[in-house]
Each structure stands twice: as structure tokens, then as C-alpha cells.
Design an enzyme around this catalytic site. Structure first.
Site, PDB file in Angstrom:
ATOM      1  N   TRP A 174     -15.137  -3.135   4.194  1.00 15.41           N
ATOM      2  CA  TRP A 174     -14.100  -3.326   4.034  1.00 15.41           C
ATOM      3  C   TRP A 174     -13.419  -3.840   2.916  1.00 15.41           C
ATOM      4  O   TRP A 174     -12.811  -3.936   1.640  1.00 15.41           O
ATOM      5  CB  TRP A 174     -13.605  -2.375   4.605  1.00 15.41           C
ATOM      6  CG  TRP A 174     -13.228  -0.702   5.091  1.00 15.41           C
ATOM      7  CD1 TRP A 174     -14.714   0.212   5.639  1.00 15.41           C
ATOM      8  CD2 TRP A 174     -12.726   0.738   4.245  1.00 15.41           C
ATOM      9  NE1 TRP A 174     -15.113   0.928   5.471  1.00 15.41           N
ATOM     10  CE2 TRP A 174     -13.583   1.299   4.801  1.00 15.41           C
ATOM     11  CE3 TRP A 174     -12.463   0.686   3.187  1.00 15.41           C
ATOM     12  CZ2 TRP A 174     -13.427   3.076   4.014  1.00 15.41           C
ATOM     13  CZ3 TRP A 174     -11.998   1.601   2.467  1.00 15.41           C
ATOM     14  CH2 TRP A 174     -12.941   2.916   3.345  1.00 15.41           C
TER      15      TRP A 174
ATOM     16  N   TRP B 243       1.181  -0.804  -0.039  1.00 11.10           N
ATOM     17  CA  TRP B 243      -0.162  -0.425  -0.109  1.00 11.10           C
ATOM     18  C   TRP B 243       0.793   1.688   0.159  1.00 11.10           C
ATOM     19  O   TRP B 243       1.878   0.984   1.413  1.00 11.10           O
ATOM     20  CB  TRP B 243      -1.153  -0.170   1.473  1.00 11.10           C
ATOM     21  CG  TRP B 243      -1.681  -1.088   1.148  1.00 11.10           C
ATOM     22  CD1 TRP B 243      -1.493  -2.558   2.193  1.00 11.10           C
ATOM     23  CD2 TRP B 243      -2.993  -1.710   0.501  1.00 11.10           C
ATOM     24  NE1 TRP B 243      -2.418  -3.315   2.024  1.00 11.10           N
ATOM     25  CE2 TRP B 243      -3.589  -2.213   0.575  1.00 11.10           C
ATOM     26  CE3 TRP B 243      -3.074  -1.051  -1.014  1.00 11.10           C
ATOM     27  CZ2 TRP B 243      -4.514  -3.389  -0.208  1.00 11.10           C
ATOM     28  CZ3 TRP B 243      -4.632  -1.813  -1.108  1.00 11.10           C
ATOM     29  CH2 TRP B 243      -4.754  -2.784  -0.788  1.00 11.10           C
TER      30      TRP B 243
HETATM   31  P1  FAD Z   1     -30.973  -1.275   4.069  1.00 10.71           P
HETATM   32  O1  FAD Z   1     -30.544  -1.278   2.627  1.00 10.71           O
HETATM   33  O2  FAD Z   1     -31.896  -1.093   4.652  1.00 10.71           O
HETATM   34  O3  FAD Z   1     -30.537  -2.972   3.896  1.00 10.71           O
HETATM   35  C1  FAD Z   1     -31.355  -3.283   5.602  1.00 10.71           C
HETATM   36  C2  FAD Z   1     -29.936  -3.503   6.901  1.00 10.71           C
HETATM   37  O4  FAD Z   1     -29.869  -4.172   6.405  1.00 10.71           O
HETATM   38  C3  FAD Z   1     -29.033  -2.732   7.152  1.00 10.71           C
HETATM   39  O5  FAD Z   1     -29.967  -1.261   8.204  1.00 10.71           O
HETATM   40  C4  FAD Z   1     -27.963  -3.128   7.564  1.00 10.71           C
HETATM   41  O6  FAD Z   1     -27.666  -3.665   9.462  1.00 10.71           O
HETATM   42  C5  FAD Z   1     -27.924  -4.843   6.786  1.00 10.71           C
HETATM   43  N1  FAD Z   1     -27.086  -4.221   5.374  1.00 10.71           N
HETATM   44  C6  FAD Z   1     -27.378  -3.821   4.236  1.00 10.71           C
HETATM   45  N2  FAD Z   1     -26.053  -4.152   4.088  1.00 10.71           N
HETATM   46  C7  FAD Z   1     -25.471  -4.586   4.229  1.00 10.71           C
HETATM   47  C8  FAD Z   1     -24.429  -5.162   3.791  1.00 10.71           C
HETATM   48  N3  FAD Z   1     -23.816  -5.127   3.253  1.00 10.71           N
HETATM   49  N4  FAD Z   1     -23.596  -6.084   4.902  1.00 10.71           N
HETATM   50  C9  FAD Z   1     -23.707  -5.963   6.024  1.00 10.71           C
HETATM   51  N5  FAD Z   1     -25.222  -5.844   6.459  1.00 10.71           N
HETATM   52  C10 FAD Z   1     -26.143  -5.059   5.775  1.00 10.71           C
HETATM   53  N6  FAD Z   1     -23.459  -1.388   7.590  1.00 10.71           N
HETATM   54  C11 FAD Z   1     -23.440  -1.568   9.052  1.00 10.71           C
HETATM   55  O7  FAD Z   1     -24.117  -1.558   9.760  1.00 10.71           O
HETATM   56  N7  FAD Z   1     -22.235  -1.215   9.948  1.00 10.71           N
HETATM   57  C12 FAD Z   1     -20.982  -0.498   9.075  1.00 10.71           C
HETATM   58  O8  FAD Z   1     -21.016   0.428   9.596  1.00 10.71           O
HETATM   59  C13 FAD Z   1     -20.931  -0.469   7.831  1.00 10.71           C
HETATM   60  N8  FAD Z   1     -19.796  -0.412   7.001  1.00 10.71           N
HETATM   61  C14 FAD Z   1     -19.849  -0.647   5.723  1.00 10.71           C
HETATM   62  C15 FAD Z   1     -19.171  -0.260   5.107  1.00 10.71           C
HETATM   63  C16 FAD Z   1     -18.800  -0.466   3.847  1.00 10.71           C
HETATM   64  C17 FAD Z   1     -16.993  -0.191   3.030  1.00 10.71           C
HETATM   65  C18 FAD Z   1     -19.702  -1.629   2.913  1.00 10.71           C
HETATM   66  C19 FAD Z   1     -19.610  -1.399   1.307  1.00 10.71           C
HETATM   67  C20 FAD Z   1     -21.045  -1.534   3.455  1.00 10.71           C
HETATM   68  C21 FAD Z   1     -21.016  -1.164   4.661  1.00 10.71           C
HETATM   69  N9  FAD Z   1     -22.185  -1.513   5.530  1.00 10.71           N
HETATM   70  C22 FAD Z   1     -22.087  -0.898   7.012  1.00 10.71           C
HETATM   71  C23 FAD Z   1     -23.238  -2.242   5.144  1.00 10.71           C
HETATM   72  C24 FAD Z   1     -24.753  -0.836   4.275  1.00 10.71           C
HETATM   73  O9  FAD Z   1     -23.939   0.070   4.180  1.00 10.71           O
HETATM   74  C25 FAD Z   1     -25.331  -0.512   5.968  1.00 10.71           C
HETATM   75  O10 FAD Z   1     -25.676  -1.205   6.413  1.00 10.71           O
HETATM   76  C26 FAD Z   1     -26.328  -0.067   5.138  1.00 10.71           C
HETATM   77  O11 FAD Z   1     -25.854   1.224   4.068  1.00 10.71           O
HETATM   78  C27 FAD Z   1     -27.625   0.737   5.687  1.00 10.71           C
HETATM   79  O12 FAD Z   1     -28.256   2.167   5.034  1.00 10.71           O
HETATM   80  P2  FAD Z   1     -30.305   0.916   5.410  1.00 10.71           P
HETATM   81  O13 FAD Z   1     -29.999   0.844   7.208  1.00 10.71           O
HETATM   82  O14 FAD Z   1     -31.008   2.317   4.948  1.00 10.71           O
HETATM   83  O15 FAD Z   1     -29.871  -0.144   4.433  1.00 10.71           O
END
Ligand code: FAD
Length: 474
Positions: free
Chosen positions: A388, A312
Site C-alpha cells: 500500500w 486526503w
Molecule cells: P507469487 O508471484 O508466486 O510470489 C511468490 C511469493 O512471494 C508470494 O506468495 C509472496 O509471499 C511473495 N511476494 C510476491 N510479491 C510480493 C510483494 N510485492 N511484496 C511482498 N511479498 C511478495 N502479499 C501477501 O502475501 N500478503 C498481503 O497482505 C499482501 N498485500 C498486498 C497489498 C498490495 C497493495 C500489493 C500491491 C501487494 C500485496 N501483496 C501481499 C504482494 C503480492 O500481491 C502477493 O504476495 C501475491 O499476489 C500473491 O500471489 P502468489 O502467491 O501467486 O505470488
């Protein structure tokens, strides 16, 4: 000595569907024990975990609100200001001098949390009580979803298939609201009371009833179009439940139960809005299962061990430009400014900005993981680490390293009119049409020049990954 069942809450800050609370109540009834709900804020450990100030505030506000909600059903809550996890044995030891304790907790999977629980467990066992764990963070507890050979899945799609088969077979179960109880007032030792926060999360309602209504109205009104809207950050098309799921104001089981109720059979269709939303909840479970099966992830090691050798570049100036939303790539800058200003970032933007840090700026994904944690209201170790490592192509079911997001194409596709960019990048407010995605040239004065050339950066990423793949193959 008076018998006391302590419900030690952590990230399960709710009354409804709280198996820990309900089991402690049932046990108390049978054993003529009193009941106490306990929460200990541990600000020093939170800082050590890079917990965002906005998440700390949300936690504090939620606990103070929960105390009132518990009082409505006759349940006393002791909300204590602690410092670090090291202080927990002392708190329990003080309680043990006065009560015969049984302690009921939700299992936590991370390293320091496990060490903390073992220390308290030893103390409780020594005093003759029980320390009872409930694996309720997920609908299907970690370790319960396995291949026919009994192995843990490393890839999401077959994990999801087996997970869904178990859901079909067993259904989803939520525990009801605890019955109102009456018990005489407890004479408790003095502890420093929980402090309020800095108010930064004030825009997030912390009443359990409001959060349930948010979840229910999403399932009723929005989930049907989730598959069409969820990728567009300018559209309010996702549930916005992540902050509440992270601290357990609502459970994943409650979400799935309500989804099944509102969406008919469409939740079982892969491509429907309901089916795709369910998939996201399964991703949440997948990353927790992986974390438990591969504890090296808790130490921030890459899942694909050979990627530990990637050279990196870790340029601090470029990192600062990314953190502050000054990269000259409008969609990345809008995303980072959304995070910095609101504590939340849309999922599509998390993918774009994470990819940009790793594959355009060649910065160690752990720098980004840490920065996200320090800003997100929904910071969750497993989801953040999983997200990540997915973006960095170092994880279990990661994006292949040669598939590199083009930030401009992503911007054109997912913010076609530039509405989201204009919200967070006022320097570009006068831009209309396609030029907003790449506004450079044309007399642009107060917006940063692009910090890197995407095509060049892409080439270097391919080289850096090829290098470690080659070394690994030899
Ligand atoms: P919605 O689209 O309504 O999804 C419903 C629920 O599903 C979310 O509230 C969450 O609990 C779960 N979820 C959705 N997508 C993911 C996913 N890819 N991985 C795991 N769970 C998911 N989510 C977090 O809750 N905490 C974090 O720290 C976090 N960090 C992230 C970092 C990166 C780099 C990426 C790519 C994704 C991350 N996510 C994280 C997943 C996701 O982006 C968020 O959960 C989502 O944007 C939350 O918005 P929402 O509640 O409207 O999700």
C-alpha cells in the site's frame, strides 16, 4: 514436577523445516523433558487486526489438520480456543502449575505480538524456565542485511544484491522432518478446544503434503515462464502460495531450496522466470526487514513522514464504490470483485486497485490497507503495508508520486482480451475487443458510470503531493 517443552506455534504451522519444533525436540531429548505443541486461537485479537474471515478459517482448518500430522509422528498438540492475547499469560500460568516449562517460539515483529510475548516470557522466567525465540520468518533475519556502513537498506535493489550475495555465500538451509517419538500421554489441564471455522476457505487444501506439492510443481513446471505470465490476471501464472507462506505451511527457505534444485542456475539470472520469482520472495523479506527497522510502520505511519500531511479527500461514497467493485472502471471492479468473492487478488490488480483508491479517488491509503486485510486470505501486515505504501508513494521504495497508473491503459495491457474482466463483471459479458476496457456510452444500462474522471483526478493528485513536498522543502 514433570519437565515440559512447549512449542508454541503461530505462523509456522508445518512439520518440515520447522527449526522451533526441531530445537525443542533436541532440547527435550537432552533434558528428559516431554514435548507439547500448542496453538491458541485468539478470535478477539484477530478481529482487532482486521483479519479476514477466510484467513481465520484457513488457520483453524490448518491447525486441526496439523494436529493429525503431528500425531503421525507421535507429537501431541493442544489446540486451544482463546479470546485475546491478554489470555495467554493465564494459559501458560495454568500449565506452569503442573509442569516445569520451557517455551519455544518463532519471533513475531508486530507490536501487540511483542507485548504478548514479553508478558509470557516474564512469567516463564519467573517460574524458572526459558523462553526461546527463533528468528525464522525470513531466510535472512531482519537486521542481517546491511550496507557497508552498517545501515539498513531503504531501497530494494541494493538490498536484493546484498541478500543474494549472502545466499551465494551461505546457501539456504532447511531443517528435516522430526523423527517419530514415543512419550507417555500427558495429563493436561482442561482448556476450551479449538473450534472449526465457517468453511469459507474450503477451496484451499490445508494438508502440508498438498502445499509442498503445489510449491514443487510450480518450481518444476511453471517458474520458467513466470516472467512472461505473472502480470496477466487471466492466466494462472503465479504460485498462489501467499496464503500458505503467510501462515507458514511452507517456508520461504523451502521455496528457495526447491527453486535452486529445479531451475539450475537460472535462479541467479535477473531476468529469468526463476530469478524474478526469487525477487518476489526477496520483496517479502525486504518488507519484514523494513518493518523491524522502522517500527512506526507498525502504527500505520507513512515511511515518508511529510506525506502524513496529504489532504486526503476520504469520500465515503467513493470508498464504498471501490470496495464493492462499482467504480465504472472495469479492471478495478473486476479486481475488487475477485477479492470479495475469493479472498485473493492477483498482484497486478492489487497494484492497479490500490493506485486507483489513492490517486484517482484521493482516499487515505490506510483505508485501503485495512479493507484488503479484512478480505485477504493471505493478509500479511508487512507485505500489505509495504504494497500500500508503494502504491501510495508514501513508502521506502515507493512508486514516484507523479507516476500514476492509468487504469484503462493498464487494463488494455494486462487483460488485452478482457477475459479477466468478463469473469468478474458479468454486466460486460457481451463486450468483445477493446471496448471492454472503457465500455461507457453504447447503450450500457446496468453497469455503473465512472465515478471520477481519470485525467482530472490525476491533476488533483499531483497538486496534493506538490503541496506537501513544497511545505517539506520550506
Ligand atoms: P507469487 O508471484 O508466486 O510470489 C511468490 C511469493 O512471494 C508470494 O506468495 C509472496 O509471499 C511473495 N511476494 C510476491 N510479491 C510480493 C510483494 N510485492 N511484496 C511482498 N511479498 C511478495 N502479499 C501477501 O502475501 N500478503 C498481503 O497482505 C499482501 N498485500 C498486498 C497489498 C498490495 C497493495 C500489493 C500491491 C501487494 C500485496 N501483496 C501481499 C504482494 C503480492 O500481491 C502477493 O504476495 C501475491 O499476489 C500473491 O500471489 P502468489 O502467491 O501467486 O505470488
Amino acid at each position: 514436577m514433570q519437565k515440559l517443552n512447549v512449542v508454541w506455534l503461530r505462523n509456522d504451522l508445518r512439520l518440515l523445516d520447522n527449526a522451533v519444533l526441531c530445537s525443542a525436540l533436541q532440547h527435550a531429548e537432552k533434558s528428559a523433558a516431554a514435548i507439547l505443541v500448542l496453538y491458541v486461537a485468539t478470535a478477539e485479537t484477530w478481529v482487532l487486526h482486521d483479519m479476514a474471515a477466510i484467513k481465520q478459517d484457513l488457520l483453524r482448518r490448518r491447525v486441526l489438520q496439523l494436529k493429525k500430522e503431528l500425531a503421525d509422528v507421535g507429537l501431541p498438540m493442544l489446540a486451544v480456543e482463546g479470546s485475546s492475547y491478554q489470555q495467554l499469560p493465564q494459559i501458560f500460568s495454568t500449565l506452569c502449575q503442573q509442569f516445569e516449562l520451557n517455551v519455544f517460539v518463532q519471533t513475531e515483529y508486530e507490536l501487540r505480538e511483542q507485548q504478548r510475548d514479553e508478558a509470557v516470557e516474564q512469567l516463564i522466567l519467573k517460574s524458572g524456565g526459558q523462553f526461546i525465540r527463533f528468528d525464522t520468518q525470513c531466510i535472512m533475519p531482519p537486521g542481517s542485511i546491511r550496507t557497508q556502513q552498517g545501515d539498513i537498506y531503504k531501497v530494494f535493489t541494493p538490498f536484493k544484491r546484498t541478500w543474494l550475495a549472502q545466499l551465494q555465500a551461505n546457501g539456504v538451509h532447511c531443517v528435516g522432518r522430526p523423527q517419530k517419538i514415543t512419550q507417555s500421554e500427558l495429563q493436561l489441564p482442561e482448556f476450551p478446544p479449538l473450534q472449526g471455522g465457517d468453511g469459507s476457505s474450503a477451496g484451499w487444501d490445508v494438508a502440508e503434503s498438498s502445499v509442498l506439492e503445489l510449491m514443487r510443481s510450480f518450481c518444476r513446471e511453471k517458474v520458467a515462464s513466470y516472467h512472461e505470465q505473472r502480470d496477466f490476471p487471466a492466466v494462472d501464472g503465479t504460485s498462489r502460495l501467499s496464503a500458505y507462506l503467510a501462515i507458514g505451511v511452507v517456508s520461504a527457505a523451502q521455496c528457495v531450496a526447491r527453486l535452486q534444485l529445479e531451475a539450475g542456475n537460472s535462479w541467479s539470472e535477473d531476468k529469468s522466470g526463476a530469478g524474478i520469482w526469487l525477487s518476489e520472495l526477496i520483496w517479502r523479506e525486504f518488507y519484514k526487514h523494513i518493518l523491524v527497522a522502522y517500527p512506526q510502520l507498525i502504527k500505520h505511519q507513512p515511511f515518508q513522514s511529510e506525506t502524513a500531511g496529504i489532504r486526503w479527500q476520504n469520500n465515503k461514497q467513493l470508498f464504498d464504490a471501490w470496495c464493492n467493485g462499482n467504480t465504472g472502471y472495469p479492471i478495478v471492479d473486476a479486481a475488487m470483485r475477485q477479492l470479495n468473492q475469493t479472498g485473493w487478488m492477483h498482484n497486478r490488480l492489487r497494484m492497479i486497485s490500490a493506485s486507483f483508491l489513492v490517486k484517482d479517488l484521493h482516499i487515505d491509503w490506510r483505508w485501503g490497507e485495512r479493507y484488503f486485510m479484512s478480505r485477504l486470505i493471505d493478509g500479511d501486515f508487512a507485505a500489505n503495508n509495504g504494497g500500500w505504501q508503494w502504491a501510495a508513494s508514501t513508502g521506502t521504495d515507493a512508486a514516484p508520486y507523479f507516476r500514476i497508473f492509468n487504469p484503462v491503459t493498464q487494463s488494455e495491457k494486462f487483460d488485452p482480451q478482457g477475459d479477466f474482466i468478463r469473469l468478474y463483471v458479468p454486466e460486460l459479458s457481451k463486450f468483445t475487443g477493446k471496448s471492454i476496457h472503457w465500455p461507457h456510452g453504447a447503450g450500457l444500462v446496468n453497469y455503473p458510470k465512472p465515478v471520477v474522471d481519470h485525467a482530472e483526478a490525476r491533476k488533483l493528485t499531483l497538486e496534493l503531493f506538490a503541496e506537501v513536498k513544497k511545505t517539506h522543502a520550506n
